[in-house]
Write a protein that holds these residues in place. Structure first.
Motif, PDB file in Angstrom:
ATOM      1  N   PHE A 115       0.660   0.666  11.047  1.00  0.00           N
ATOM      2  CA  PHE A 115       0.551   0.514   9.633  1.00  0.00           C
ATOM      3  C   PHE A 115      -0.428   1.489   9.150  1.00  0.00           C
ATOM      4  O   PHE A 115      -0.221   2.049   8.110  1.00  0.00           O
ATOM      5  N   GLY A 116      -1.530   1.200   9.783  1.00  0.00           N
ATOM      6  CA  GLY A 116      -2.648   1.810   9.126  1.00  0.00           C
ATOM      7  C   GLY A 116      -2.566   3.506   9.206  1.00  0.00           C
ATOM      8  O   GLY A 116      -2.853   4.044   8.221  1.00  0.00           O
ATOM      9  N   ALA A 117      -2.112   4.016   9.963  1.00  0.00           N
ATOM     10  CA  ALA A 117      -1.765   5.512  10.389  1.00  0.00           C
ATOM     11  C   ALA A 117      -0.824   6.103   9.341  1.00  0.00           C
ATOM     12  O   ALA A 117      -1.169   6.755   8.678  1.00  0.00           O
ATOM     13  N   GLU A 118       0.139   5.244   8.939  1.00  0.00           N
ATOM     14  CA  GLU A 118       1.154   5.748   8.108  1.00  0.00           C
ATOM     15  C   GLU A 118       0.629   5.806   6.589  1.00  0.00           C
ATOM     16  O   GLU A 118       0.740   6.880   5.883  1.00  0.00           O
ATOM     17  N   VAL A 119      -0.049   4.791   6.052  1.00  0.00           N
ATOM     18  CA  VAL A 119      -0.692   4.917   4.802  1.00  0.00           C
ATOM     19  C   VAL A 119      -2.081   5.881   4.862  1.00  0.00           C
ATOM     20  O   VAL A 119      -2.007   6.666   3.871  1.00  0.00           O
ATOM     21  N   ALA A 120      -2.679   6.045   5.821  1.00  0.00           N
ATOM     22  CA  ALA A 120      -3.559   7.067   6.053  1.00  0.00           C
ATOM     23  C   ALA A 120      -3.126   8.299   6.109  1.00  0.00           C
ATOM     24  O   ALA A 120      -3.878   9.209   5.391  1.00  0.00           O
ATOM     25  N   ALA A 121      -2.043   8.696   6.318  1.00  0.00           N
ATOM     26  CA  ALA A 121      -1.401   9.805   6.218  1.00  0.00           C
ATOM     27  C   ALA A 121      -1.173  10.261   4.836  1.00  0.00           C
ATOM     28  O   ALA A 121      -1.516  11.332   4.448  1.00  0.00           O
ATOM     29  N   ILE A 122      -0.539   9.174   4.134  1.00  0.00           N
ATOM     30  CA  ILE A 122      -0.501   9.616   2.567  1.00  0.00           C
ATOM     31  C   ILE A 122      -1.806   9.917   1.754  1.00  0.00           C
ATOM     32  O   ILE A 122      -1.972  10.696   0.890  1.00  0.00           O
ATOM     33  N   LYS A 123      -2.776   9.000   2.196  1.00  0.00           N
ATOM     34  CA  LYS A 123      -4.207   9.016   1.542  1.00  0.00           C
ATOM     35  C   LYS A 123      -4.579  10.391   1.973  1.00  0.00           C
ATOM     36  O   LYS A 123      -5.146  11.124   1.095  1.00  0.00           O
ATOM     37  N   ARG A 124      -4.306  10.907   3.276  1.00  0.00           N
ATOM     38  CA  ARG A 124      -4.930  12.321   3.522  1.00  0.00           C
ATOM     39  C   ARG A 124      -4.163  13.320   2.733  1.00  0.00           C
ATOM     40  O   ARG A 124      -4.948  14.338   2.040  1.00  0.00           O
ATOM     41  N   GLU A 125      -3.031  13.268   2.470  1.00  0.00           N
ATOM     42  CA  GLU A 125      -2.152  14.128   1.738  1.00  0.00           C
ATOM     43  C   GLU A 125      -2.808  14.006   0.450  1.00  0.00           C
ATOM     44  O   GLU A 125      -2.729  15.315  -0.289  1.00  0.00           O
ATOM     45  N   TYR A 126      -3.050  13.035  -0.293  1.00  0.00           N
ATOM     46  CA  TYR A 126      -3.757  12.751  -1.654  1.00  0.00           C
ATOM     47  C   TYR A 126      -4.858  13.649  -1.778  1.00  0.00           C
ATOM     48  O   TYR A 126      -5.167  14.425  -2.608  1.00  0.00           O
ATOM     49  N   TYR A 127      -5.602  13.230  -0.584  1.00  0.00           N
ATOM     50  CA  TYR A 127      -6.746  13.850  -0.638  1.00  0.00           C
ATOM     51  C   TYR A 127      -6.983  15.507  -0.535  1.00  0.00           C
ATOM     52  O   TYR A 127      -7.681  16.150  -1.312  1.00  0.00           O
ATOM     53  N   ARG A 128      -5.969  16.051   0.286  1.00  0.00           N
ATOM     54  CA  ARG A 128      -5.960  17.376   0.271  1.00  0.00           C
ATOM     55  C   ARG A 128      -5.491  18.055  -0.875  1.00  0.00           C
ATOM     56  O   ARG A 128      -5.781  19.229  -1.397  1.00  0.00           O
ATOM     57  N   GLN A 186       0.694  -1.132   0.044  1.00  0.00           N
ATOM     58  CA  GLN A 186      -0.054  -0.052   0.020  1.00  0.00           C
ATOM     59  C   GLN A 186       0.767   1.272   0.062  1.00  0.00           C
ATOM     60  O   GLN A 186       0.569   2.218  -0.708  1.00  0.00           O
ATOM     61  N   LYS A 187       1.822   1.255   0.699  1.00  0.00           N
ATOM     62  CA  LYS A 187       2.688   2.322   1.099  1.00  0.00           C
ATOM     63  C   LYS A 187       3.289   2.919  -0.287  1.00  0.00           C
ATOM     64  O   LYS A 187       3.151   3.846  -0.832  1.00  0.00           O
ATOM     65  N   HIS A 188       3.994   1.648  -0.847  1.00  0.00           N
ATOM     66  CA  HIS A 188       4.720   1.870  -2.214  1.00  0.00           C
ATOM     67  C   HIS A 188       3.749   2.353  -3.418  1.00  0.00           C
ATOM     68  O   HIS A 188       4.079   3.393  -3.958  1.00  0.00           O
ATOM     69  N   THR A 189       2.626   1.780  -3.405  1.00  0.00           N
ATOM     70  CA  THR A 189       1.510   2.169  -4.552  1.00  0.00           C
ATOM     71  C   THR A 189       1.066   3.600  -4.272  1.00  0.00           C
ATOM     72  O   THR A 189       1.112   4.332  -5.294  1.00  0.00           O
ATOM     73  N   PHE A 190       0.806   3.882  -2.881  1.00  0.00           N
ATOM     74  CA  PHE A 190       0.310   5.487  -2.857  1.00  0.00           C
ATOM     75  C   PHE A 190       1.339   6.592  -2.997  1.00  0.00           C
ATOM     76  O   PHE A 190       1.044   7.277  -3.634  1.00  0.00           O
ATOM     77  N   SER A 191       2.404   6.145  -2.674  1.00  0.00           N
ATOM     78  CA  SER A 191       3.744   7.150  -2.855  1.00  0.00           C
ATOM     79  C   SER A 191       3.886   7.413  -4.148  1.00  0.00           C
ATOM     80  O   SER A 191       4.131   8.602  -4.551  1.00  0.00           O
ATOM     81  N   THR A 192       3.854   6.181  -4.826  1.00  0.00           N
ATOM     82  CA  THR A 192       4.153   6.486  -6.291  1.00  0.00           C
ATOM     83  C   THR A 192       3.317   7.273  -7.212  1.00  0.00           C
ATOM     84  O   THR A 192       3.511   8.277  -7.726  1.00  0.00           O
ATOM     85  N   ILE A 193       1.903   7.138  -6.669  1.00  0.00           N
ATOM     86  CA  ILE A 193       0.804   7.967  -7.468  1.00  0.00           C
ATOM     87  C   ILE A 193       0.808   9.230  -6.996  1.00  0.00           C
ATOM     88  O   ILE A 193       0.750  10.271  -7.833  1.00  0.00           O
ATOM     89  N   VAL A 194       1.170   9.425  -5.748  1.00  0.00           N
ATOM     90  CA  VAL A 194       1.259  10.928  -5.346  1.00  0.00           C
ATOM     91  C   VAL A 194       2.531  11.739  -5.982  1.00  0.00           C
ATOM     92  O   VAL A 194       2.504  12.877  -6.491  1.00  0.00           O
ATOM     93  N   GLN A 195       3.433  11.004  -6.053  1.00  0.00           N
ATOM     94  CA  GLN A 195       4.899  11.629  -6.620  1.00  0.00           C
ATOM     95  C   GLN A 195       4.579  11.774  -8.239  1.00  0.00           C
ATOM     96  O   GLN A 195       5.093  12.977  -8.538  1.00  0.00           O
ATOM     97  N   ARG A 196       4.092  10.969  -8.767  1.00  0.00           N
ATOM     98  CA  ARG A 196       3.920  11.255 -10.314  1.00  0.00           C
ATOM     99  C   ARG A 196       2.925  12.363 -10.318  1.00  0.00           C
ATOM    100  O   ARG A 196       3.313  13.314 -11.351  1.00  0.00           O
ATOM    101  N   LEU A 197       1.775  12.275  -9.522  1.00  0.00           N
ATOM    102  CA  LEU A 197       0.801  13.753  -9.735  1.00  0.00           C
ATOM    103  C   LEU A 197       1.649  14.773  -9.460  1.00  0.00           C
ATOM    104  O   LEU A 197       1.458  15.901 -10.230  1.00  0.00           O
TER     105      LEU A 197
END
Lengths: 215, 215
Positions: free
Chosen positions: B136-149, B79-90
């Motif tokens: 574990f959940g909190a860290e992924v949730a943080a990336i998700k929140r950044e993406y949402y913001r 999850q972390k790798h996938t989410f980080s990559t999509i945010v970075q590309r964006l």
DNA sequence: ACTTAATTCGAACGAGCGTTCGAATTAGCC
DNA sequence: GGCTAATTCGAACGCTCGTTCGAATTAAGT
């Protein structure tokens, strides 16, 4: 919640399709279904154990098996009942309305109202989409297809009426996405009620498709 | 896929943040992650067993634990790798564009392109949202929140520019719903590619919000 | 009150789960 | 080729899973 009535052992199917009065058996089964829905919602179908269900519903582990023959059939009963109800309510609400746009708005409102009033059940329906195997899955999938076809019909009607041009498939699936995703974020203490959210979503979606004039 | 590099036992964290060349360890871990993603996608996180992962990746059950200390951490890594990559590309795609509407379109296209190119990973990300516990959940949730913001920022920008009036929260969450729901229906043999679908969804969504003029 | 049928339960079944450990194997380096 | 450290594995651990069964309990009909 449970349609059948008045027969004892699991496996032997019930026959009377018009239950005069809800039997003790039916009432107890409904209770179990309600509790099971809550547990499936909280822990997911795979993550929830029969022991969890037993604890939550206050019935012994073995006692549960008097009411259904497997965990999978339990999920099937929940999904089938939930889906059938929402389709049936939709049909009755659409009966007296002929305007194409109004009919789409009714579809959205019906979906969201039922979704928010039965959040646990609808989350189980949305989230555990692929959990049922073969026979069980096929029957629920059939209801789902019917529901999908109704929505396609409503949008094709709108397209014809207003001479619009867009992909019905993408539009329908986008609309379902907007609505169903709500189970991941809706917070009753923060978010508005179904009518308000349905209004906003309806505005966005309908302006979106109504703007797609024939070139 | 795995950022760390060149240390042996699980638990002891890697230190070099700029891996000169991908080590054997990293390559093998990446392979496992790819196979695990496929299995989680097919059977769900709870439904997939470590023995399934072992079979799929061709490594013994015990061997897997040389690369990560638990099943949960494996999901976390995916999850972390996938989410980080999509945010970075964006972020990199948004750098050279200033028009508010174009920026929203880029957001949609980036999301769908990555989604369809990495369907399994994105389904695991969308579907197994609540599977990770605590840390574990909190860290992924943080990336998700950044993406949402980021998405909230794009829509607020659009609102200010065009003097529109709508609930940003509902609009953003509707947009995510439209896009994320795709994992339930997209069929590469029937449906168009990300650019085409993103175009259609962008049209619907943008006409929808752009039509919301200040009264 | 007695009988019969409906309902509930404790205890156990075999199977599969995530994880561990020490030994066996392999790769990298002199 | 021999040494060391990195990698892999078979076998087992304790536990929980879904399900079954026969006996115990409760409700219904007379």
């Amino acid at each position: 919640m449970a349609t059948p009535s008045a027969a004892p052992r699991v496996g032997s199917r019930r026959q009377r399709s018009a239950p005069v009065s809800e039997s003790r058996y039916d009432r107890r089964l409904s209770e179990i279904l309600v509790h099971a829905t809550e547990v499936f919602c909280k822990k997911g179908y795979e993550g929830a154990s029969m022991r969890d269900l037993s604890r939550e519903s206050g019935m012994s582990l073995a006692g549960l098996y008097y009411y259904f023959e497997s965990k999978e059939r339990l999920l099937y009963l929940i999904q089938k009942h939930t889906f059938s109800t929402i389709v049936q309510r939709l049909k009755s609400r659409l009966e007296n309305v002929s305007d194409a746009e109004q009919r789409v708005r009714i579809f959205i409102l019906n979906h969201l109202e039922y979704f928010l009033a039965n959040q646990a059940a609808m989350k189980v329906l949305s989230h555990e989409d692929e959990a049922l195997k073969n026979g069980f899955g096929a029957e629920v999938a059939a209801i789902k297809r019917e529901y999908y076809r109704i929505c396609v019909g409503l949008l094709d009607h709108l397209k014809r009426d207003r001479r619009l041009q867009f992909s019905t498939r993408i539009a329908v699936l986008s609309l379902f996405g907007m609505m169903n995703w709500i189970y991941t974020w809706h917070n009753p203490r923060v978010d508005a009620d179904a009518a308000a959210i349905g209004g906003e979503m309806g505005d966005i979606f309908l302006r979106g498709v109504l703007g797609a004039d024939t070139k």
